[in-house]
Enzyme design. Structure first.
Site, PDB file in Angstrom:
ATOM      1  N   ASP A 114       2.969  34.288 100.053  1.00 47.52           N
ATOM      2  CA  ASP A 114       3.030  32.847 100.290  1.00 47.52           C
ATOM      3  C   ASP A 114       3.240  32.087  98.983  1.00 47.52           C
ATOM      4  OD1 ASP A 114       2.910  30.529 101.816  1.00 47.52           O
ATOM      5  OD2 ASP A 114       1.117  31.145 102.906  1.00 47.52           O
ATOM      6  N   ASP A 146       5.822  26.611 109.559  1.00 47.63           N
ATOM      7  CA  ASP A 146       4.434  26.592 110.015  1.00 47.63           C
ATOM      8  C   ASP A 146       4.328  25.973 111.406  1.00 47.63           C
ATOM      9  OD1 ASP A 146       3.138  27.887 108.011  1.00 47.63           O
ATOM     10  OD2 ASP A 146       2.593  26.088 106.901  1.00 47.63           O
TER      11      ASP A 146
HETATM   12  C1  GLA Z   1       0.707  28.624 104.488  1.00 46.66           C
HETATM   13  C2  GLA Z   1       1.498  29.513 105.417  1.00 46.66           C
HETATM   14  C3  GLA Z   1       0.709  29.796 106.669  1.00 46.66           C
HETATM   15  C4  GLA Z   1      -0.618  30.425 106.318  1.00 46.66           C
HETATM   16  C5  GLA Z   1      -1.362  29.545 105.350  1.00 46.66           C
HETATM   17  C6  GLA Z   1      -2.604  30.219 104.837  1.00 46.66           C
HETATM   18  O1  GLA Z   1       0.578  27.344 104.998  1.00 46.66           O
HETATM   19  O2  GLA Z   1       2.735  28.941 105.706  1.00 46.66           O
HETATM   20  O3  GLA Z   1       1.427  30.638 107.535  1.00 46.66           O
HETATM   21  O4  GLA Z   1      -0.401  31.705 105.773  1.00 46.66           O
HETATM   22  O5  GLA Z   1      -0.559  29.197 104.226  1.00 46.66           O
HETATM   23  O6  GLA Z   1      -3.310  29.426 103.989  1.00 46.66           O
END
Ligand code: GLA
Length: 740
Positions: free
Chosen positions: A471, A541
């Protein structure tokens, strides 16, 4: 000189009588360049493949600027491809050809696979300043893609300052040309915009510093025959393969052409080039199709799977990711339960997301611990060993979330290395997510080693880890490197991405088979710069099935379905709070790399059974979905309330067709969708996947010729025939087509 003589000379210079034309070809495309020693390099043609007979009579363009790579200074009124200040302060550059080489070449493609093609190199230099510029063009022999990049070498005695450094330039003939490109924001990535190119300049750019695909995208398409259409018409596609800040310019001046420039965004990134140093730009990939936007997408996908995406031709596993199911509430029992559930539904992999780490500062929410990649023993007393053991017990693989480029100021890492973070001198630290997140300074080789060690330590200790979700949840908010000297601060954006790429290369060299997802607050890293090191990316997301239709539609313009992580999530949806029936959510997730992002414990037995069936059926069509050719049929952006697309296997023996009703009005007339890409002479048997209706569709198990399906199409009922309590205003269908 007499006027008639001048006219005659101009005419001779403008025709190809003395031109030396280089025609580099892919299976269906030609790029023709006029290059002779001692002269300037000119663009002549880009489009469908040309025969040598046509080449001999090819007209070169008159009256317009056709420079292949215009340096700044001696034609100040035109947009330039590169600009530099020489050691003595001179801001002009002129480039004349020294050498041209064209050879058939076998190369190692960016994803490590073997490729072959034609490599044209045009070496040019400035007679007064010893600056050398080489233009590279690599035309693949088996996919319709040409990559171009530029090398700028300082042969002067002192450093020079590069202020502009495009990867490549493409003139596009004016005449009702439309630009299609993606825009958006967090949770709303991959929105499609199509607009007619008008006089003036259109700039598409990114300045995030870390991620570059939430808002605009570094890929575009040009429809040359007026309003863009999916399956007909001439389309040029272009993708800048870069993970950092980019700038695409489309300049329409007083000439007959639109000039397309693509490269690293030079804003606040002047580059000091030392004597003998070579600045290599990222590649710009160019494609052409006569089969509309979908045709150009198919070219991107094929090239992407074969030569750009990590493990691009290997089927992806069906997974459950823990994020929307439990968020930070990780514990051993809960992970075991989720693994059990996904295994019982036929899934193949479980991914533990954020929340598993931190010793001195356990990660309870998003305000601490990034950088401290050790297990939180309170949450996971038996550590990762225990989780791997449980995964094995359930017969599935195990994956884990990390955010290696980041730290929190509340972390042991920051306490030990406050000088490793991005921070401008004499300024406060700008902190991001959770009020404490900071970006590590990847221009620093020590930070690069550290970031590599995060993956390396995990994989050395736990070689059974099968998947990493990588990430990146923050941008470079303030411009400052504590590593780079004060006179090299303008190198930060470029050095960050050089550092990232070098770490990724080390990881891939050691762990070629590890599946790695590029996530960046959702879809921030859908770019061809990082994908040679990543197997897939998280599209957004936002997991709301309705919005995902739009998100995935746009993203599919440039990226293949195998790379698009697409998950079945909860209802009401956690981002939009919309309630969509499970059937529709499954049908949308099934257009990409299928996964789940839900707490299965909260699902009913019926819901689990539907997912089990969907996963089983997905496996039967997985190669078609993940490796097939895309045909977008009816756009969700159109006003007729149906979105539809399909994938067809390369041998045209199998296909999967998707149909989604976008809204419900009583007795509304929805269009019948004509299929595409089938073999007109083959007969296809229809089988509905993920069926919930009490009665099968009238054509279930029946066969139709490809010609009928493409000329007529099948009538899809507006609603599902289900028992009263299961009725809803949502309707979707997935049909599998197989030849006899
Ligand atoms: C980001 C990612 C999510 C998740 C969160 C975890 O927002 O896009 O899918 O993994 O971090 O904190």
């Amino acid at each position: 000189m007499k006027k008639s003589l001048i006219i005659a000379l101009t005419f001779i210079m403008a025709t190809n009588m003395f031109a030396e034309l280089y025609n580099i070809q892919t299976p269906n495309m030609s790029l023709v360049i006029d290059a002779s020693k001692g002269k300037k390099a000119n663009f002549v043609y880009f489009g469908p493949q040309l025969s040598s007979r046509e080449l001999n009579s090819l007209q070169t363009t008159r009256g317009s600027r056709m420079d292949l790579y215009m340096p700044y200074g001696m034609h100040c009124t035109s947009e330039s491809a590169m600009a530099m200040t020489h050691a003595d302060g001179n801001k002009t550059t002129e480039l004349f050809i020294d050498n041209i080489s064209e050879k058939k070449q076998a190369i190692t493609a960016r994803n490590g696979k073997n490729a072959s093609g034609t490599h044209l190199i045009i070496d040019m230099s400035d007679p007064s300043y010893k600056t050398a510029v080489s233009l590279h063009y690599f035309a693949y022999s088996d996919v319709d893609m040409i990559e171009t990049w530029t090398e700028i070498k300082n042969k002067e005695k002192k450093e020079v300052l590069l202020t502009q450094y495009s990867s490549g330039v493409l003139p596009i003939r004016r005449g009702n040309v439309y630009l299609s490109h993606l825009y958006g924001s967090w949770g709303n990535e991959g929105r499609l915009s199509s607009e007619k190119i008008e006089p003036g300049m259109k700039v598409i750019k990114n300045r995030d510093g870390v991620r570059n695909a939430h808002t605009d995208h570094a890929e575009v398409m040009f429809s040359l025959d007026g309003t863009p259409t999916e399956n007909t018409g001439a389309v040029i596609g272009a993708a800048l393969c870069y993970s950092g800040n980019y700038k695409l310019r489309i300049d329409t001046d007083d000439s007959d052409f639109h000039y397309f420039f693509a490269g690293i965004n030079e804003d606040n990134s002047e580059y000091h080039l030392m004597p003998n140093e070579v600045f290599v730009t990222p590649p710009l990939a160019l494609t052409y199709s006569n089969e509309g936007l979908s045709g150009a997408s198919r070219n991107f996908h094929k090239w992407g799977r074969n030569y750009m995406l990590a493990n691009g031709n290997k089927e992806r596993k069906i997974l459950l990711n823990s994020w929307e199911g439990v968020y930070f509430d990780i514990n051993q029992k809960g992970m075991d339960q989720m693994m059990n559930d996904i295994a019982s539904m036929g899934g193949e992999l479980f991914v533990m997301d954020d929340g598993w780490f931190g010793d001195k500062y356990p990660r309870k929410t998003d305000n601490s611990s990034l950088g401290d990649w050790v297990v939180d023993k309170n949450k996971l007393p038996e550590g990762i060993e225990g989780l791997l053991r449980d995964a094995k017990k359930h017969g599935i693989k195990f994956g884990i979330w990390i955010e290696p480029e980041m730290a929190n100021t509340t972390s042991e890492l920051y306490e030990k290395h406050p000088d490793w973070i991005i921070k401008a001198s004499n300024r406060q630290i700008v902190q991001g997510r959770g009020g404490t997140q900071v970006v590590l300074d990847l221009s620093n080789p020590k930070v690069q080693d550290y970031v590599f060690s995060i993956v390396d330590n995990l994989m050395t200790k736990y070689p059974e880890i099968n998947y990493i979700k990588w990430d990146a949840n923050m941008s470079i908010a303030s411009h400052g490197s504590q590593y780079l000297s004060s006179d090299r601060q303008s190198h930060l954006y470029i050095e960050y991405h050089r550092g990232l790429e070098s770490v990724c290369k080390r990881i891939r060299a050691k762990y070629p088979d590890l599946t790695i997802q590029a996530c960046a607050s959702g879809g921030g890293r859908a770019n061809w710069g990082v994908l040679p090191y990543f197997d897939e990316f998280w599209v957004s997301d936002d997991t709301d099935a309705l919005q995902r239709i739009f998100l995935q539609w746009g993203t599919s313009y440039f990226f293949p379905s195998i790379a698009m992580a697409s998950h079945i999530s909860d209802a009401p949806n956690h981002q939009t709070h919309r309630t969509i029936p499970l059937k529709f959510r499954i049908d949308v997730a099934m257009t990409g790399r299928l996964g789940m992002e839900i707490q299965p414990k909260k699902m009913s037995e019926d819901e689990k059974a539907l997912c089990r069936k969907a996963i089983e059926e997905y496996k039967t069509v997985r190669p078609v979905i993940q490796m097939g050719d895309i045909y977008r049929l009816n756009s969700p952006y159109d006003e007729d309330n149906v979105a539809s697309l399909m994938y067809v296997s390369e041998n045209k023996n199998q296909a999967v067709f998707y149909w989604y009703k976008m809204r419900t009005f009583i007795n509304e007339h929805l269009p019948r969708i004509k299929m595409q890409g089938l073999d007109p002479n083959k007969y296809y048997t229809i089988h509905e996947l993920n069926r919930i209706d009490v009665r099968p569709l009238p054509y279930e198990g029946k066969s139709f010729s490809g010609a009928y399906l493409m000329n007529n199409g099948l009538d899809i009922p507006n609603n599902h025939s289900v028992a009263g309590q299961n009725q809803s205003d949502w309707s979707s269908r997935v049909l599998s087509l197989t030849t006899e």
